[in-house]
Design an enzyme around this catalytic site. Structure first.
Site, mmCIF file in Angstrom:
data_model
loop_
_atom_site.group_PDB
_atom_site.id
_atom_site.type_symbol
_atom_site.label_atom_id
_atom_site.label_comp_id
_atom_site.label_asym_id
_atom_site.label_seq_id
_atom_site.Cartn_x
_atom_site.Cartn_y
_atom_site.Cartn_z
ATOM 1 N N GLY A 40 99.711 -6.523 79.369
ATOM 2 C CA GLY A 40 100.448 -7.810 79.797
ATOM 3 C C GLY A 40 99.841 -9.799 79.487
ATOM 4 O O GLY A 40 100.225 -10.256 80.479
ATOM 5 N N SER A 41 99.468 -9.459 78.427
ATOM 6 C CA SER A 41 98.719 -11.316 78.297
ATOM 7 C C SER A 41 99.998 -11.776 77.994
ATOM 8 O O SER A 41 99.591 -12.498 78.408
ATOM 9 C CB SER A 41 97.514 -10.502 77.527
ATOM 10 O OG SER A 41 97.950 -10.527 76.356
ATOM 11 N N ASN A 42 100.779 -11.583 77.598
ATOM 12 C CA ASN A 42 101.760 -12.999 76.830
ATOM 13 C C ASN A 42 102.207 -12.672 77.934
ATOM 14 O O ASN A 42 103.207 -13.802 78.505
ATOM 15 C CB ASN A 42 102.482 -11.965 75.951
ATOM 16 C CG ASN A 42 101.884 -12.026 74.448
ATOM 17 O OD1 ASN A 42 102.171 -12.614 74.223
ATOM 18 N ND2 ASN A 42 101.215 -10.671 74.327
ATOM 19 N N HIS A 102 106.145 -10.243 68.017
ATOM 20 C CA HIS A 102 105.563 -9.888 66.896
ATOM 21 C C HIS A 102 103.663 -10.366 66.678
ATOM 22 O O HIS A 102 104.014 -11.016 66.122
ATOM 23 C CB HIS A 102 106.310 -8.990 65.951
ATOM 24 C CG HIS A 102 106.227 -7.885 64.696
ATOM 25 N ND1 HIS A 102 105.859 -6.727 65.280
ATOM 26 C CD2 HIS A 102 105.001 -8.160 64.060
ATOM 27 C CE1 HIS A 102 104.991 -5.830 64.472
ATOM 28 N NE2 HIS A 102 104.867 -6.953 63.424
#
Ligand code: GRF
Length: 204
Positions: A14-16, A111
């Site tokens: 979940g870094s994005n 992506h």
């Protein structure tokens, strides 16, 4: 105008998601994460959501008889939180008809390669193995294919001789954290116009 309500779907660390939460908190995007959904009970993304005071929902794909039933449950939760834009952020499932019909032109994905090169899993490693000298990341609208939807923005990074798939992935990830909030900002301000496969960005 109110803030755009985001639903973030994530399967892993979940870094994005975090970059989106931070950009929203800092007021850099006129949006808020209304709910985070994961297909993985132990995804760190769910923990990040809880820490940020954002509803975190695990939906067990194993509890449904097929993709359509599972997606109907996801759509129900998204609608229940008034979600207007769905952001896939490391979501490890293909999106099908039910979600696409529920949110037409309103699902984004990031992506870790310069599409249309190296779609699918491990885009960073694919690029490294292929031997390209530049790679990067892509934010695109989601359609029924695998990483095939209209491209919104891309960022390019060099590939060095000393790189490993991991060092390359880290360089790409830095750019992911920059361009995903940027794409959401463009969407939320109504500046994205889809013309066939091309996404045009209106000037401010
Ligand atoms: C990112 O590399 C993203 O591009 C890909 O999956 C990874 C998710 O990382 N789709 P994170 O969970 O956002 O840290």
């Amino acid at each position: 105008m109110g803030k755009l309500r985001l639903g973030v779907l994530a399967s892993g660390r979940g870094s994005n998601l975090q970059s989106i939460i931070d950009a929203a908190r800092e007021g850099w995007i006129e949006a808020l994460a209304a709910v985070v959904i994961s297909d993985n009970r132990s995804a760190f993304a769910l923990e990040r959501a809880r820490r940020g005071g954002i509803p975190a929902v695990f939906i067990d794909p194993g509890a449904f008889s097929g993709r359509e039933e599972y997606e109907s449950a996801v759509v129900e939760v998204l609608r229940g939180h008034g979600v207007e834009l769905v952001c896939l952020a490391g979501y490890m499932r293909l999106v099908g008809r039910v979600m696409l019909n529920a949110f037409p032109g309103r699902i984004l994905n990031i992506h870790p390669a310069l599409l249309p090169a190296f779609p699918g899993l491990h885009g960073q490693r694919q690029a490294w193995e292929y031997g390209v000298k530049f790679s990067g990341c892509t934010v695109h609208f989601v359609d029924e294919g695998v990483d095939t939807g209209p491209i919104i923005i891309q960022a390019v990074v060099p590939v060095f001789d000393e790189d490993t798939p991991d060092t390359l992935a880290a360089r790409i990830l830095e750019q992911e954290h920059r361009i995903y909030p940027e794409a959401i900002r463009l969407f939320s301000t109504g500046r994205l116009k889809i013309a066939g496969r091309r996404v045009l960005i209106e000037k401010e």
